[in-house]
Design an enzyme around this catalytic site. Structure first.
Site, PDB file in Angstrom:
ATOM      1  N   LYS A  25       0.792  -1.200   0.102  1.00  0.00           N
ATOM      2  CA  LYS A  25       0.024  -0.017  -0.013  1.00  0.00           C
ATOM      3  C   LYS A  25       0.832   1.431   0.103  1.00  0.00           C
ATOM      4  O   LYS A  25       0.600   2.125  -0.795  1.00  0.00           O
ATOM      5  CB  LYS A  25      -0.808  -0.156   1.169  1.00  0.00           C
ATOM      6  CG  LYS A  25      -2.063   1.194   1.272  1.00  0.00           C
ATOM      7  CD  LYS A  25      -3.190   0.688   2.358  1.00  0.00           C
ATOM      8  CE  LYS A  25      -2.970   0.559   3.476  1.00  0.00           C
ATOM      9  NZ  LYS A  25      -2.673   1.710   4.243  1.00  0.00           N
ATOM     10  N   SER A  26       1.833   1.416   0.672  1.00  0.00           N
ATOM     11  CA  SER A  26       2.626   2.479   0.954  1.00  0.00           C
ATOM     12  C   SER A  26       3.437   2.686  -0.508  1.00  0.00           C
ATOM     13  O   SER A  26       3.788   3.936  -0.699  1.00  0.00           O
ATOM     14  CB  SER A  26       3.765   2.296   2.074  1.00  0.00           C
ATOM     15  OG  SER A  26       3.226   2.342   3.288  1.00  0.00           O
ATOM     16  N   ARG A  30       3.014   5.940  -3.273  1.00  0.00           N
ATOM     17  CA  ARG A  30       4.154   6.718  -3.681  1.00  0.00           C
ATOM     18  C   ARG A  30       4.370   6.582  -5.099  1.00  0.00           C
ATOM     19  O   ARG A  30       4.818   7.608  -5.929  1.00  0.00           O
ATOM     20  CB  ARG A  30       5.378   6.179  -2.907  1.00  0.00           C
ATOM     21  CG  ARG A  30       5.315   6.775  -1.536  1.00  0.00           C
ATOM     22  CD  ARG A  30       5.993   5.979  -0.474  1.00  0.00           C
ATOM     23  NE  ARG A  30       6.357   6.452   0.852  1.00  0.00           N
ATOM     24  CZ  ARG A  30       5.454   6.349   2.034  1.00  0.00           C
ATOM     25  NH1 ARG A  30       4.149   5.577   1.536  1.00  0.00           N
ATOM     26  NH2 ARG A  30       5.436   6.743   2.969  1.00  0.00           N
ATOM     27  N   GLY A  98      -5.016   8.067   5.490  1.00  0.00           N
ATOM     28  CA  GLY A  98      -4.217   8.729   6.023  1.00  0.00           C
ATOM     29  C   GLY A  98      -2.800   9.142   5.129  1.00  0.00           C
ATOM     30  O   GLY A  98      -2.403  10.228   5.219  1.00  0.00           O
ATOM     31  N   ARG A 126      -8.361  12.049  12.805  1.00  0.00           N
ATOM     32  CA  ARG A 126      -6.934  11.901  12.656  1.00  0.00           C
ATOM     33  C   ARG A 126      -6.267  13.069  12.918  1.00  0.00           C
ATOM     34  O   ARG A 126      -6.564  13.992  12.086  1.00  0.00           O
ATOM     35  CB  ARG A 126      -6.459  10.897  11.573  1.00  0.00           C
ATOM     36  CG  ARG A 126      -7.283   9.693  11.967  1.00  0.00           C
ATOM     37  CD  ARG A 126      -6.645   8.605  10.950  1.00  0.00           C
ATOM     38  NE  ARG A 126      -5.447   8.089  11.009  1.00  0.00           N
ATOM     39  CZ  ARG A 126      -4.673   7.237  10.380  1.00  0.00           C
ATOM     40  NH1 ARG A 126      -5.146   6.922   9.225  1.00  0.00           N
ATOM     41  NH2 ARG A 126      -3.445   6.852  10.557  1.00  0.00           N
ATOM     42  N   SER A 171       7.360   8.909  12.089  1.00  0.00           N
ATOM     43  CA  SER A 171       6.155   8.882  11.165  1.00  0.00           C
ATOM     44  C   SER A 171       6.658   8.988   9.793  1.00  0.00           C
ATOM     45  O   SER A 171       7.132   9.934   9.181  1.00  0.00           O
ATOM     46  CB  SER A 171       4.928  10.047  11.364  1.00  0.00           C
ATOM     47  OG  SER A 171       4.413  10.152  10.163  1.00  0.00           O
ATOM     48  N   ASP A 324       2.126  -1.212  12.116  1.00  0.00           N
ATOM     49  CA  ASP A 324       0.989  -1.507  11.337  1.00  0.00           C
ATOM     50  C   ASP A 324       0.677  -3.022  11.745  1.00  0.00           C
ATOM     51  O   ASP A 324      -0.599  -3.652  11.752  1.00  0.00           O
ATOM     52  CB  ASP A 324       0.599  -1.598   9.695  1.00  0.00           C
ATOM     53  CG  ASP A 324       0.753   0.053   9.535  1.00  0.00           C
ATOM     54  OD1 ASP A 324       0.257   0.750  10.248  1.00  0.00           O
ATOM     55  OD2 ASP A 324       1.074   0.216   8.461  1.00  0.00           O
ATOM     56  N   LYS A 351      -4.421   5.864  14.923  1.00  0.00           N
ATOM     57  CA  LYS A 351      -4.353   5.218  13.432  1.00  0.00           C
ATOM     58  C   LYS A 351      -5.711   5.229  13.005  1.00  0.00           C
ATOM     59  O   LYS A 351      -6.627   6.061  13.447  1.00  0.00           O
ATOM     60  CB  LYS A 351      -3.745   3.626  13.535  1.00  0.00           C
ATOM     61  CG  LYS A 351      -2.344   3.570  14.000  1.00  0.00           C
ATOM     62  CD  LYS A 351      -1.677   3.946  12.720  1.00  0.00           C
ATOM     63  CE  LYS A 351       0.023   4.164  13.210  1.00  0.00           C
ATOM     64  NZ  LYS A 351       0.710   4.920  11.994  1.00  0.00           N
ATOM     65  N   ARG A 355      -6.458   1.809  17.984  1.00  0.00           N
ATOM     66  CA  ARG A 355      -6.106   0.523  18.096  1.00  0.00           C
ATOM     67  C   ARG A 355      -5.601  -0.277  19.117  1.00  0.00           C
ATOM     68  O   ARG A 355      -6.037  -1.306  19.446  1.00  0.00           O
ATOM     69  CB  ARG A 355      -4.769   0.162  16.858  1.00  0.00           C
ATOM     70  CG  ARG A 355      -5.367   0.108  15.627  1.00  0.00           C
ATOM     71  CD  ARG A 355      -4.414  -0.101  14.530  1.00  0.00           C
ATOM     72  NE  ARG A 355      -4.899  -0.224  13.160  1.00  0.00           N
ATOM     73  CZ  ARG A 355      -4.270  -0.083  11.979  1.00  0.00           C
ATOM     74  NH1 ARG A 355      -2.954   0.214  11.784  1.00  0.00           N
ATOM     75  NH2 ARG A 355      -5.040   0.175  10.834  1.00  0.00           N
TER      76      ARG A 355
HETATM   77  C1  S3P Z   1       2.743   4.755   6.341  1.00  0.00           C
HETATM   78  C2  S3P Z   1       3.103   4.903   7.311  1.00  0.00           C
HETATM   79  C3  S3P Z   1       2.672   4.764   8.711  1.00  0.00           C
HETATM   80  C4  S3P Z   1       1.685   3.451   8.568  1.00  0.00           C
HETATM   81  C5  S3P Z   1       0.626   3.823   7.424  1.00  0.00           C
HETATM   82  C6  S3P Z   1       1.326   3.921   6.247  1.00  0.00           C
HETATM   83  C7  S3P Z   1       3.087   5.422   4.755  1.00  0.00           C
HETATM   84  O1  S3P Z   1       1.907   5.913   9.269  1.00  0.00           O
HETATM   85  O2  S3P Z   1       0.869   3.382   9.929  1.00  0.00           O
HETATM   86  O3  S3P Z   1      -0.051   2.502   7.199  1.00  0.00           O
HETATM   87  O4  S3P Z   1       2.892   4.863   3.976  1.00  0.00           O
HETATM   88  O5  S3P Z   1       4.024   6.292   5.054  1.00  0.00           O
HETATM   89  P1  S3P Z   1       2.643   6.865  10.243  1.00  0.00           P
HETATM   90  O6  S3P Z   1       3.391   7.760   9.455  1.00  0.00           O
HETATM   91  O7  S3P Z   1       1.658   7.634  10.814  1.00  0.00           O
HETATM   92  O8  S3P Z   1       3.472   6.048  11.372  1.00  0.00           O
END
Ligand code: S3P
Length: 447
Positions: A25-26, A30, A98, A126, A171, A324, A351, A355
């Site tokens: 997902k991350s 990107r 988020g 959030r 973060s 996560d 989150k 959680r």
């Molecule tokens: C993420 C960073 C994390 C993670 C989220 C995805 C990202 O959040 O919990 O699921 O893709 O950069 P935080 O930056 O709030 O720790």
């Protein structure tokens, strides 16, 4: 709003088989965003087609980028170059995501127009101050709701100032937002982390041609900087499988007796793989094979064979590398013999849901002895399967839903969730994939 979709996970026999995890997902977010900021075309393979990533694609389209789906997981992005996005004609709705919200805020911080962003009830709760604070120093202007919440308006600056910023909370989203804003600033923009978070942005920025420097500052501190105003060039991106999704399958195999499961092509970036380390300390039988590199990220096939687990202490320093994974780690801990103590969990409170509270409440209701602190959790396992026989309130949190469905498979009486719909944000097809391995997840009937 989607109608809630309850699901019940009945006690399962051994899980067996070979599966591929959905795309990371991350990295998927990107790939789309960096592609939109590059000149020329970006071709993405293995993109996660979950709701969160689709929200990013929709937003980027509204901002003028060309985003096309060519086939399953195959997408083409026609970029507009750094600073080249255009004012959207409507509010951008980022759903539950988020990452979409915070990374886009970084991009929009240096586009001189006003954008309104909103999201679902979870995202609107959030905290966004953590990302607005550094972006204001770069020159962006925000009008958020009370408490720095969305919906909010962001007006980007035409004259961004490069900054050096020490993250007050670990973060990757905030780090990435600052680096993305730094792309448009003259000179070097730097982020210092006390506890390194996932570095997908740094790796992918390099892949697109940006000059990124990483420095080890000692005591675990790390500096990441980007030189602004590069010409990002469109690139090919192969998205690895998501270790945060594979985690549910791996833990299911670890806690359901007789299981043996392999998940193919999983990203094993060291800043994401804290769960594997922890499960091994608990006695899990996990093997990584075929270690290779894909688009600047390490990838492997992960095999997990059921073994008796024991409780361990999980140090706070490890939290950013498995942030996560606590919901599913807690499910493993509930089946282990002895106490698992997890420290440094403050971030879990902000989150997709709180959680820490959701895990504690759910485990207690399923018959597991727990203790909950402000930023820690102790799970007292007996080595015997927990009773289950509970319906979990998901509160728009995909990982809470999946963790308790996995625990249901290892429980004596099954566990249901009141709404499995949020799973679509990160792991479309989760129940079918699990059932293909031998799980018994299905309609739950009236509560
Ligand atoms: C993420 C960073 C994390 C993670 C989220 C995805 C990202 O959040 O919990 O699921 O893709 O950069 P935080 O930056 O709030 O720790």
């Amino acid at each position: 709003m989607n109608t809630p979709h309850p699901l019940l996970s009945r006690p399962a026999g051994a899980l067996n088989g070979l599966v591929a995890a959905p795309g990371d997902k991350s990295i998927s977010h990107r790939a789309l965003m960096f592609g939109a900021l590059a000149v020329g075309e970006t071709q993405i393979e293995g993109l996660l087609e979950g709701e969160d990533v689709i929200a990013t694609a929709r937003a980027l389209r509204a901002l003028g980028a060309g985003i096309e789906r060519l086939g399953e997981g195959t997408w083409r992005v026609s970029g507009r170059g750094v600073g080249g996005l255009i004012e959207p004609g409507d509010v951008l709705d980022l759903g539950n995501s988020g990452t979409s919200a915070r990374l886009l805020m970084g991009i929009l911080a240096t586009h001189p127009f006003t954008t309104l962003i909103t999201g679902d009830a979870s995202l609107r709760r959030r905290p966004m101050n953590r990302v607005m604070d550094p972006l204001m120093r770069i020159g962006a202007v925000f009008a958020p709701r009370e408490g720095g919440r969305m919906p909010l308006a962001i007006t980007g600056t035409a004259e961004p100032v490069p900054i050096e910023y020490t993250l007050p909370v670990p973060s990757a989203q905030v780090k990435s937002a600052i680096l993305l804003a730094g792309l448009a600033a003259p000179g070097r923009t730097s982020v210092i982390e006390r506890e390194p978070s996932r570095d997908h942005s740094e790796r992918m920025l390099r892949h697109f041609g940006a000059e990124v420097t990483i420095e080890d500052l000692g005591d675990g501190r790390r500096l990441a900087s980007v030189v602004g105003q590069p010409e990002l060039r469109g690139a090919k991106v192969g998205v690895p499988g998501d270790i945060s999704s594979a985690a549910f399958v791996v833990v299911a195999a670890a806690i359901v007796p007789g299981s043996r499961v392999t998940v193919r092509g999983v990203g094993v970036n060291p800043l994401r793989s804290g769960l594997i380390e922890t499960l091994r300390e608990m006695g899990a039988n996990i093997a990584l094979a075929g270690l290779r590199e894909q688009g600047g990220e390490p990838v492997a096939d992960i095999t997990c064979i059921h073994a008796a687990l024991k409780g361990v202490d999980v140090p706070a320093e490890r939290a950013p590398r498995m942030i996560d994974e606590y919901p599913i780690l807690a499910a493993a801990a509930a089946c282990a013999e002895g106490t698992t103590r997890m420290h440094g969990l403050r971030e879990l409170r902000v989150k997709e849901s709180d959680r820490l509270a959701a895990i504690a409440r759910g485990l207690a209701a399923a018959g597991v002895k727990i203790e909950e602190g402000e930023d820690w959790l102790a799970v007292h396992g007996t080595g015997a399967p927990p009773k289950g026989d509970v319906r979990i309130a998901v509160n728009l949190d995909h990982r809470i839903a999946m963790a308790f469905l996995v625990l249901g498979a290892a429980s004596r009486k099954g566990i249901s969730v009141d709404d499995a719909q949020p799973i679509e944000t990160s792991f479309p097809g989760f129940a079918a994939l699990m059932n293909g391995l031998g799980a018994r997840i299905g309609e739950s009937g009236p509560p």
